[in-house]
Design an enzyme around this catalytic site. Sequence first.
Site, short mmCIF file in Angstrom:
data_model
loop_
_atom_site.label_atom_id
_atom_site.label_comp_id
_atom_site.label_asym_id
_atom_site.label_seq_id
_atom_site.Cartn_x
_atom_site.Cartn_y
_atom_site.Cartn_z
N GLY A 12 -22.69 -17.38 -37.98
CA GLY A 12 -24.08 -16.99 -38.66
C GLY A 12 -23.84 -17.62 -40.33
CB ILE A 13 -20.47 -18.44 -42.36
CG1 ILE A 13 -20.47 -16.59 -42.88
CG2 ILE A 13 -20.19 -19.01 -43.20
CD1 ILE A 13 -18.68 -16.68 -43.40
CG ASP A 32 -20.26 -22.49 -32.12
OD1 ASP A 32 -19.78 -22.03 -33.05
OD2 ASP A 32 -19.91 -21.74 -30.61
CE1 TYR A 148 -10.59 -15.10 -39.49
CE2 TYR A 148 -9.90 -13.16 -41.11
CZ TYR A 148 -10.40 -14.04 -40.65
OH TYR A 148 -11.42 -14.36 -41.51
CE LYS A 152 -10.27 -17.92 -41.53
NZ LYS A 152 -11.48 -19.59 -41.45
CB VAL A 181 -20.33 -12.97 -44.94
CG1 VAL A 181 -21.97 -13.84 -44.55
CG2 VAL A 181 -20.05 -13.68 -46.39
#
Length: 265
Positions: A12-13, A32, A148, A152, A181
């Site tokens: 999506g982003i 991807d 995760y 980050k 988001v």
Amino acid sequence: MRTVLVTGAGGGIGSAIADRFAAAGARLVLSDLRPAELSTVASRLRERHRAEVAELPGDLADTGYAEGLVDRAGPVDVLVNAAGSYPATPLLEMTAAIWDRVQDVNVRAALLTTVAFGRQHVASRMPGAVVNISSGAATRARPGAAHYATSKAALEMVTKACAVELGGHGIRVNAVSPGFVTVDSEANPVTEAYAAAVAVNPLGRRGEPREIADAVFWLAGDEARWITGAVLRVDGGSTAGTTGLPLHWAGETLAQQGMGQDVRV
């Protein structure tokens, strides 16, 4: 015409970022893990913007693929590392394989593509811009996301380290850190209960992929030419604080009490 390489472009982003650059006339090279999703995005960009789009599907956890991606893409003006993996794994169920997969995709791949981008631009003596996609998880852990959140946080330091070493060559490296988001992702699904809990922020709504794409587009452009090593929080204000908590003192307000009384905070 700028050439922009976007990893994670099937999501999506990532797809919104690709769309934003295509709308401005850029040539796109898209990466991807999922060839079908990648082809869908590429076809949409060609139809909507008549964009020139190349597809390079592959697994960024594969060192050879990650190291060779920039060279396969050809001369690239902008690199956007948007690919990411965020499985929900309770800490006591964590394994080395699960941990390594997240670090390989979220951190190591971004480093390797940035190194290759840097080498390409140093050789050509041309400036360039890299934008990494971080997350609010970089500064705040949550259950099931030890791998995760760690990845980050590491990605933000990779961003700064690369900015320091590449800045003298005219290469800027920045990051955009989205809040929650709304995306429709089969690869990284979230429950509605989770979405409702994390989407509490001062602006009172969830973000949209195009809002992240706008931030990436700006950071990669000439208006941000004196910005490098920065992490831009695009999160509705959630980094500043939350509106989801009641007043911590259930008694009278200061105005009701009178300012002369003892007040504890």
